[in-house]
Design a protein around this motif. Structure first.
Motif, PDB file in Angstrom:
ATOM      1  N   GLU A 120       0.822  -1.204   0.000  1.00 34.27           N
ATOM      2  CA  GLU A 120       0.000   0.000   0.000  1.00 34.27           C
ATOM      3  C   GLU A 120       0.856   1.254   0.000  1.00 34.27           C
ATOM      4  O   GLU A 120       0.497   2.262  -0.635  1.00 34.27           O
ATOM      5  N   ALA A 121       1.998   1.207   0.669  1.00 45.55           N
ATOM      6  CA  ALA A 121       2.916   2.359   0.649  1.00 45.55           C
ATOM      7  C   ALA A 121       3.430   2.605  -0.765  1.00 45.55           C
ATOM      8  O   ALA A 121       3.471   3.745  -1.243  1.00 45.55           O
ATOM      9  N   ARG A 122       3.813   1.529  -1.446  1.00 43.45           N
ATOM     10  CA  ARG A 122       4.303   1.667  -2.826  1.00 43.45           C
ATOM     11  C   ARG A 122       3.184   2.092  -3.771  1.00 43.45           C
ATOM     12  O   ARG A 122       3.403   2.872  -4.711  1.00 43.45           O
ATOM     13  N   ALA A 123       1.969   1.590  -3.519  1.00 41.22           N
ATOM     14  CA  ALA A 123       0.831   1.989  -4.340  1.00 41.22           C
ATOM     15  C   ALA A 123       0.533   3.480  -4.168  1.00 41.22           C
ATOM     16  O   ALA A 123       0.270   4.184  -5.151  1.00 41.22           O
ATOM     17  N   ARG A 124       0.579   3.979  -2.941  1.00 36.49           N
ATOM     18  CA  ARG A 124       0.339   5.405  -2.702  1.00 36.49           C
ATOM     19  C   ARG A 124       1.372   6.281  -3.414  1.00 36.49           C
ATOM     20  O   ARG A 124       1.057   7.353  -3.942  1.00 36.49           O
ATOM     21  N   GLU A 125       2.614   5.807  -3.447  1.00 38.57           N
ATOM     22  CA  GLU A 125       3.674   6.557  -4.124  1.00 38.57           C
ATOM     23  C   GLU A 125       3.375   6.685  -5.621  1.00 38.57           C
ATOM     24  O   GLU A 125       3.520   7.767  -6.207  1.00 38.57           O
ATOM     25  N   LEU A 126       2.934   5.587  -6.230  1.00 33.02           N
ATOM     26  CA  LEU A 126       2.625   5.635  -7.659  1.00 33.02           C
ATOM     27  C   LEU A 126       1.337   6.407  -7.946  1.00 33.02           C
ATOM     28  O   LEU A 126       1.231   7.089  -8.969  1.00 33.02           O
ATOM     29  N   ILE A 127       0.366   6.308  -7.062  1.00 36.10           N
ATOM     30  CA  ILE A 127      -0.869   7.080  -7.223  1.00 36.10           C
ATOM     31  C   ILE A 127      -0.550   8.573  -7.213  1.00 36.10           C
ATOM     32  O   ILE A 127      -1.084   9.348  -8.017  1.00 36.10           O
ATOM     33  N   ALA A 128       0.354   8.983  -6.332  1.00 37.77           N
ATOM     34  CA  ALA A 128       0.781  10.386  -6.303  1.00 37.77           C
ATOM     35  C   ALA A 128       1.530  10.743  -7.587  1.00 37.77           C
ATOM     36  O   ALA A 128       1.366  11.842  -8.136  1.00 37.77           O
ATOM     37  N   LEU A 129       2.349   9.812  -8.077  1.00 32.41           N
ATOM     38  CA  LEU A 129       3.136  10.064  -9.282  1.00 32.41           C
ATOM     39  C   LEU A 129       2.244  10.341 -10.490  1.00 32.41           C
ATOM     40  O   LEU A 129       2.574  11.187 -11.335  1.00 32.41           O
ATOM     41  N   VAL A 130       1.101   9.650 -10.586  1.00 36.39           N
ATOM     42  CA  VAL A 130       0.200   9.870 -11.721  1.00 36.39           C
ATOM     43  C   VAL A 130      -0.854  10.939 -11.424  1.00 36.39           C
ATOM     44  O   VAL A 130      -1.810  11.108 -12.179  1.00 36.39           O
ATOM     45  N   GLY A 131      -0.683  11.667 -10.317  1.00 38.45           N
ATOM     46  CA  GLY A 131      -1.537  12.818 -10.032  1.00 38.45           C
ATOM     47  C   GLY A 131      -2.890  12.499  -9.461  1.00 38.45           C
ATOM     48  O   GLY A 131      -3.833  13.289  -9.622  1.00 38.45           O
ATOM     49  N   ARG A 178      -6.762  13.552 -23.833  1.00 36.40           N
ATOM     50  CA  ARG A 178      -5.700  12.800 -24.508  1.00 36.40           C
ATOM     51  C   ARG A 178      -4.374  13.557 -24.446  1.00 36.40           C
ATOM     52  O   ARG A 178      -3.324  12.979 -24.135  1.00 36.40           O
ATOM     53  N   LEU A 179      -4.412  14.861 -24.733  1.00 39.10           N
ATOM     54  CA  LEU A 179      -3.196  15.670 -24.685  1.00 39.10           C
ATOM     55  C   LEU A 179      -2.627  15.714 -23.270  1.00 39.10           C
ATOM     56  O   LEU A 179      -1.412  15.591 -23.068  1.00 39.10           O
ATOM     57  N   MET A 180      -3.501  15.852 -22.286  1.00 38.87           N
ATOM     58  CA  MET A 180      -3.067  15.868 -20.895  1.00 38.87           C
ATOM     59  C   MET A 180      -2.409  14.542 -20.517  1.00 38.87           C
ATOM     60  O   MET A 180      -1.366  14.517 -19.844  1.00 38.87           O
ATOM     61  N   MET A 181      -2.973  13.430 -20.976  1.00 37.98           N
ATOM     62  CA  MET A 181      -2.410  12.117 -20.661  1.00 37.98           C
ATOM     63  C   MET A 181      -1.071  11.895 -21.359  1.00 37.98           C
ATOM     64  O   MET A 181      -0.178  11.235 -20.815  1.00 37.98           O
ATOM     65  N   GLN A 182      -0.912  12.444 -22.545  1.00 40.03           N
ATOM     66  CA  GLN A 182       0.377  12.345 -23.228  1.00 40.03           C
ATOM     67  C   GLN A 182       1.469  13.045 -22.422  1.00 40.03           C
ATOM     68  O   GLN A 182       2.573  12.512 -22.243  1.00 40.03           O
ATOM     69  N   HIS A 183       1.163  14.242 -21.917  1.00 36.43           N
ATOM     70  CA  HIS A 183       2.121  14.976 -21.081  1.00 36.43           C
ATOM     71  C   HIS A 183       2.413  14.194 -19.797  1.00 36.43           C
ATOM     72  O   HIS A 183       3.576  14.107 -19.369  1.00 36.43           O
ATOM     73  N   LEU A 184       1.368  13.648 -19.189  1.00 35.21           N
ATOM     74  CA  LEU A 184       1.547  12.885 -17.958  1.00 35.21           C
ATOM     75  C   LEU A 184       2.430  11.664 -18.199  1.00 35.21           C
ATOM     76  O   LEU A 184       3.345  11.384 -17.416  1.00 35.21           O
ATOM     77  N   LEU A 185       2.165  10.941 -19.284  1.00 38.77           N
ATOM     78  CA  LEU A 185       2.951   9.743 -19.580  1.00 38.77           C
ATOM     79  C   LEU A 185       4.428  10.090 -19.758  1.00 38.77           C
ATOM     80  O   LEU A 185       5.303   9.381 -19.241  1.00 38.77           O
ATOM     81  N   LEU A 186       4.719  11.172 -20.468  1.00 35.40           N
ATOM     82  CA  LEU A 186       6.109  11.565 -20.661  1.00 35.40           C
ATOM     83  C   LEU A 186       6.768  11.945 -19.335  1.00 35.40           C
ATOM     84  O   LEU A 186       7.947  11.651 -19.104  1.00 35.40           O
ATOM     85  N   ASP A 187       6.012  12.587 -18.456  1.00 33.42           N
ATOM     86  CA  ASP A 187       6.557  12.960 -17.149  1.00 33.42           C
ATOM     87  C   ASP A 187       6.863  11.720 -16.311  1.00 33.42           C
ATOM     88  O   ASP A 187       7.931  11.609 -15.694  1.00 33.42           O
ATOM     89  N   VAL A 188       5.934  10.753 -16.301  1.00 25.42           N
ATOM     90  CA  VAL A 188       6.141   9.500 -15.562  1.00 25.42           C
ATOM     91  C   VAL A 188       7.310   8.723 -16.156  1.00 25.42           C
ATOM     92  O   VAL A 188       8.180   8.221 -15.433  1.00 25.42           O
ATOM     93  N   TRP A 189       7.361   8.645 -17.468  1.00 25.64           N
ATOM     94  CA  TRP A 189       8.443   7.907 -18.139  1.00 25.64           C
ATOM     95  C   TRP A 189       9.810   8.537 -17.850  1.00 25.64           C
ATOM     96  O   TRP A 189      10.802   7.836 -17.652  1.00 25.64           O
ATOM     97  N   ALA A 190       9.872   9.866 -17.788  1.00 26.07           N
ATOM     98  CA  ALA A 190      11.135  10.546 -17.493  1.00 26.07           C
ATOM     99  C   ALA A 190      11.654  10.181 -16.108  1.00 26.07           C
ATOM    100  O   ALA A 190      12.867  10.158 -15.870  1.00 26.07           O
ATOM    101  N   ARG A 191      10.740   9.859 -15.183  1.00 24.15           N
ATOM    102  CA  ARG A 191      11.137   9.495 -13.817  1.00 24.15           C
ATOM    103  C   ARG A 191      11.452   8.008 -13.695  1.00 24.15           C
ATOM    104  O   ARG A 191      12.384   7.617 -12.991  1.00 24.15           O
ATOM    105  N   ILE A 192      10.659   7.166 -14.363  1.00 23.73           N
ATOM    106  CA  ILE A 192      10.793   5.706 -14.217  1.00 23.73           C
ATOM    107  C   ILE A 192      11.745   5.125 -15.258  1.00 23.73           C
ATOM    108  O   ILE A 192      12.486   4.186 -14.976  1.00 23.73           O
TER     109      ILE A 192
END
Length: 283
Positions: A120-131, A178-192
């Protein structure tokens, strides 16, 4: 949660892959003689018209569709079936409707036997990461389409896959989301920095997201051209109006314009042949 580039995994090699679907008189060649080398941590897009074999190729990468000839390896190991180290994100979410956002994201770790507190701690971290911080106890039916896809991405990433396979994940969303999700995906990918293989028939989406684009022909799917994109990262909305973006878009349109018009095929799922084909086989 930034990944050290030196520790990246997820190198993919496809060597002269051929995929034939169906049996007997109904068998057809979906993918023909495809060879790709994808570096660990790279973001690549497979761009092509509907029915060209993009999803079939993704299914082979996932391990759901066996190669008729040729080979696929990840970090030197041959793909012999599905594995959590290759995560799938579909156009329609696959979340459990009876589970909360937190439980959905943590589910993969639960299946691995990870203790509840840690998962659950790791899940919360990823939930925060995707906003989505603050939505942990919501259910999928209480979320918008874009929010459900954020949960889907977090659910896949929690097991640290070497490769994330995305089958037109934003295709059902409205243009703004869709545009918002594209930006989000690039931000997540840059971190992971997990390797991403992203299927799309949208030229703008491919040009905006990818390091490289592999353009596929109509069925049987072949790679007709590789485009390396040297746009700086992070990428902003202004990119899509730049002269180079416009030039490459015109070039992609030329590549995708077919000289012939084969009979349309039902869109194939990465999980295998269309359901109607399975029904005929068992009839």
């Amino acid at each position: 949660m930034t990944t050290n580039i030196a520790t990246l995994r997820g190198g993919v090699k496809i060597d002269r892959l051929r995929l034939v679907l169906g049996q007997g008189a109904r068998a057809f060649e979906a993918v023909q003689d495809v060879s790709l080398d994808i570096a660990p941590g790279e973001f690549i897009c497979l761009l092509g018209p509907s029915g060209c074999g993009k999803s079939t190729l993704l299914g082979a990468l996932a391990g759901h569709i066996p190669a008729s000839s040729g080979s696929i390896t990840v970090d030197g190991t041959a793909i012999s079936g599905p594995h959590p180290e290759r995560g799938l994100v579909f156009q329609q979410h696959t979340l459990f409707p009876w589970k909360s956002v937190l439980a959905n994201v943590a589910f993969g770790l639960k299946m691995q036997g990870v203790a509840r507190k840690e998962r659950e701690a790791r899940a919360r971290e990823l939930i925060a990461l995707v906003g989505l911080e603050g939505f942990e106890q919501h259910y999928p039916s209480q979320l918008s389409g874009g929010m459900r896809q954020r949960v889907e991405i977090a659910r896949v990433l929690i097991t640290h896959p070497r490769v994330m396979l995305m089958d037109e994940p934003f295709g059902a969303l409205d243009a703004q989301t869709r545009l918002m999700m594209q930006h989000l995906l690039l931000d997540v990918w840059a971190r992971i920095r997990t390797t991403i293989v992203f299927i799309t028939h949208d030229i703008d989406e491919a040009l905006f997201l990818a390091d490289r684009i592999f353009v596929m022909s109509p069925r049987p799917g072949r790679i007709v051209e590789e485009l390396r994109l040297d746009f700086e990262r992070p990428r902003g909305a202004g990119l899509v109006t730049s002269p180079e973006f416009t030039r490459l878009k015109r070039h992609c349109l030329d590549l995708l314009h077919p000289e012939a018009h084969p009979q349309p095929l039902a869109r194939l799922s990465p999980l295998g042949p269309p359901i109607e084909q399975l029904q005929r086989k068992t009839a």
